[in-house]
Write a protein that holds these residues in place. Structure first.
Motif, mmCIF file in Angstrom:
data_model
loop_
_atom_site.group_PDB
_atom_site.id
_atom_site.type_symbol
_atom_site.label_atom_id
_atom_site.label_comp_id
_atom_site.label_asym_id
_atom_site.label_seq_id
_atom_site.Cartn_x
_atom_site.Cartn_y
_atom_site.Cartn_z
ATOM 1 N N GLN A 185 0.805 -1.217 0.000
ATOM 2 C CA GLN A 185 0.000 0.000 0.000
ATOM 3 C C GLN A 185 0.844 1.276 0.000
ATOM 4 O O GLN A 185 0.347 2.367 0.318
ATOM 5 N N ALA A 186 2.115 1.167 -0.342
ATOM 6 C CA ALA A 186 2.978 2.343 -0.412
ATOM 7 C C ALA A 186 2.640 3.172 -1.649
ATOM 8 O O ALA A 186 2.068 2.661 -2.615
ATOM 9 N N PRO A 187 2.989 4.461 -1.665
ATOM 10 C CA PRO A 187 2.654 5.305 -2.816
ATOM 11 C C PRO A 187 3.206 4.770 -4.142
ATOM 12 O O PRO A 187 2.593 4.992 -5.194
ATOM 13 N N TYR A 188 4.337 4.085 -4.111
ATOM 14 C CA TYR A 188 4.972 3.640 -5.348
ATOM 15 C C TYR A 188 4.861 2.130 -5.565
ATOM 16 O O TYR A 188 5.635 1.557 -6.328
ATOM 17 N N GLU A 189 3.881 1.513 -4.942
ATOM 18 C CA GLU A 189 3.722 0.069 -5.098
ATOM 19 C C GLU A 189 3.514 -0.317 -6.566
ATOM 20 O O GLU A 189 4.181 -1.214 -7.093
ATOM 21 N N ASP A 190 2.602 0.363 -7.255
ATOM 22 C CA ASP A 190 2.332 0.026 -8.657
ATOM 23 C C ASP A 190 3.550 0.296 -9.533
ATOM 24 O O ASP A 190 3.837 -0.467 -10.473
ATOM 25 N N SER A 241 4.687 -2.016 6.350
ATOM 26 C CA SER A 241 5.909 -1.208 6.382
ATOM 27 C C SER A 241 5.691 0.198 5.865
ATOM 28 O O SER A 241 6.565 1.052 6.004
ATOM 29 N N GLY A 242 4.532 0.470 5.254
ATOM 30 C CA GLY A 242 4.255 1.811 4.773
ATOM 31 C C GLY A 242 5.159 2.228 3.635
ATOM 32 O O GLY A 242 5.698 1.402 2.900
ATOM 33 N N GLY A 243 5.323 3.530 3.512
ATOM 34 C CA GLY A 243 6.078 4.068 2.391
ATOM 35 C C GLY A 243 7.581 4.016 2.544
ATOM 36 O O GLY A 243 8.301 4.184 1.561
#
Length: 355
Positions: free
Chosen positions: A250-255, A277-279
């Motif tokens: 679910q981090a901002p740069y996952e995709d 673990s977040g971003g």
């Protein structure tokens, strides 16, 4: 055949009492694109690369990497390598604000500064560890200097240039959000930002009150103007060294990291998605990232298993490796925590880490 491996991860331990941090030496060198500052820990080891880090926007090497490299179990690894922490121009502690109109280097030019650092230190090869913008910079350097880079750990990398839709969203966000808020959205997930955790609040304060905020904005603009790395899985434009891609669930740069994984050579690339673990997994889960880094370095042929016995005991979490090779069958293999034998983190796998 790729295998599904279940491996336990060492319990998290901070720097132990009595363990003192290594002495650091800070240097600056002039390059065609300006001065760059870097800090060296340890001494060069014969026939071993340097661990070479590059931080993300809004951070410096301390705020980006200190929790990871100060972690207790990491000491067992880094004692075997000299390490170099590079700071983007104007990001170091006490850096003066650049004058109005200063042309900040592009990310490509920041990558082109690295040879001057290695020449100054007389280092021939590196293992790069980069986060966000730093991951991009190290990747760009590796594309131009494949013989110098033995391995890469890339956290939150986005190998694509911003598209028109990205630019439109960025411009609209800029109308309603400040630069610090946009950078925080780059570093942390929306869940983390809305949760107001102690970690996020600490980094919000750091960025909001940064004395070099104007410099940070210049670095941010360079990141948003990055070029496409044009990775090709079966072409010449790919990373030649072993690569470990890391991103938080679910981090901002996952995709973006998932897409990057699809463009790299699957025989040389491992993809690590870390739950909870977040971003910024190097800040929130240094123990799990330390363990993964251990496997990665060992898979490159450094640090025989006999050196890893302390790290191989008392594992309390699990590391699941799922083959990312198309159509590959999988099976589960249990690893003994007392054998002293750990998996090498062989490339071509997707690993999901959870507590």
């Amino acid at each position: 055949m790729a295998e599904l491996q279940e491996v336990h991860i060492t319990e998290e331990k901070p720097l132990l009492p009595g363990q003192t941090p290594e002495a650091a030496k800070t240097h600056s060198v002039e390059t065609p694109y300006g001065s760059v500052t870097f800090t060296v820990y340890g001494t060069p080891k014969p026939k071993r690369p340097a661990i070479f880090t590059y931080h993300d926007v809004g951070l410096n090497y301390k705020t980006c990497f200190k929790p990871l490299f100060d972690f207790g179990d990491m000491q067992e690894i880094i004692k075997n390598f000299v390490r170099v922490h590079v700071e983007a121009p104007g990001m170091e502690d006490g850096a003066p604000v650049f004058p109005l109109g200063y042309q900040y280097p592009s990310l490509d030019q920041l990558a082109d500064m690295i040879p001057a650092i290695l020449q100054y230190l007389n280092f021939s090869t590196i293992i790069g560890v980069g986060v966000g913008a730093g991951a991009y910079i190290l990747s760009r350097f590796a594309l131009s200097n494949p013989d110098v880079v033995e391995g890469l750990v890339l956290i939150n990398i986005d190998c694509n240039a911003k598209g028109w839709m990205d630019w439109a969203a960025h411009k609209l966000t800029g109308l309603t959000s400040s630069i610090p808020e946009m950078i925080l959205g780059h570093l942390f997930s929306q869940e983390e930002l809305s949760g107001h955790s102690e970690l996020v609040q600490r980094y919000r304060d750091i960025i909001m009150h940064a004395p070099n905020l104007e410099n940070i904005e210049l670095f941010w603009n360079s990141y948003n103007n990055r070029r496409d790395l044009h990775f090709e899985r079966r072409g010449d434009a790919t990373l030649k060294c072993p690569v470990m891609l890391v991103v938080g669930d679910q981090a901002p740069y996952e995709d973006a990291v998932v897409e990057c994984n699809s463009k790299l050579d699957p025989t040389k690339t491992s993809f690590l998605k870390m739950a909870d673990s977040g971003g910024q997994p190097q800040l929130t889960q240094p123990g799990k990232l330390t363990e993964a880094f251990k496997y990665f370095v060992q898979g490159m042929g450094y640090m025989a298993s006999s050196c890893m016995t302390r790290l191989s005991r008392s594992r309390t979490a699990s590391l699941t490796s799922r083959a990312s090779i198309d159509g590959g069958r999988s099976r589960t293999v249990s690893q003994s925590s007392e054998s002293g034998t750990v998996p090498s983190g062989s490339p071509g796998h997707t690993m999901e880490v959870s507590c």
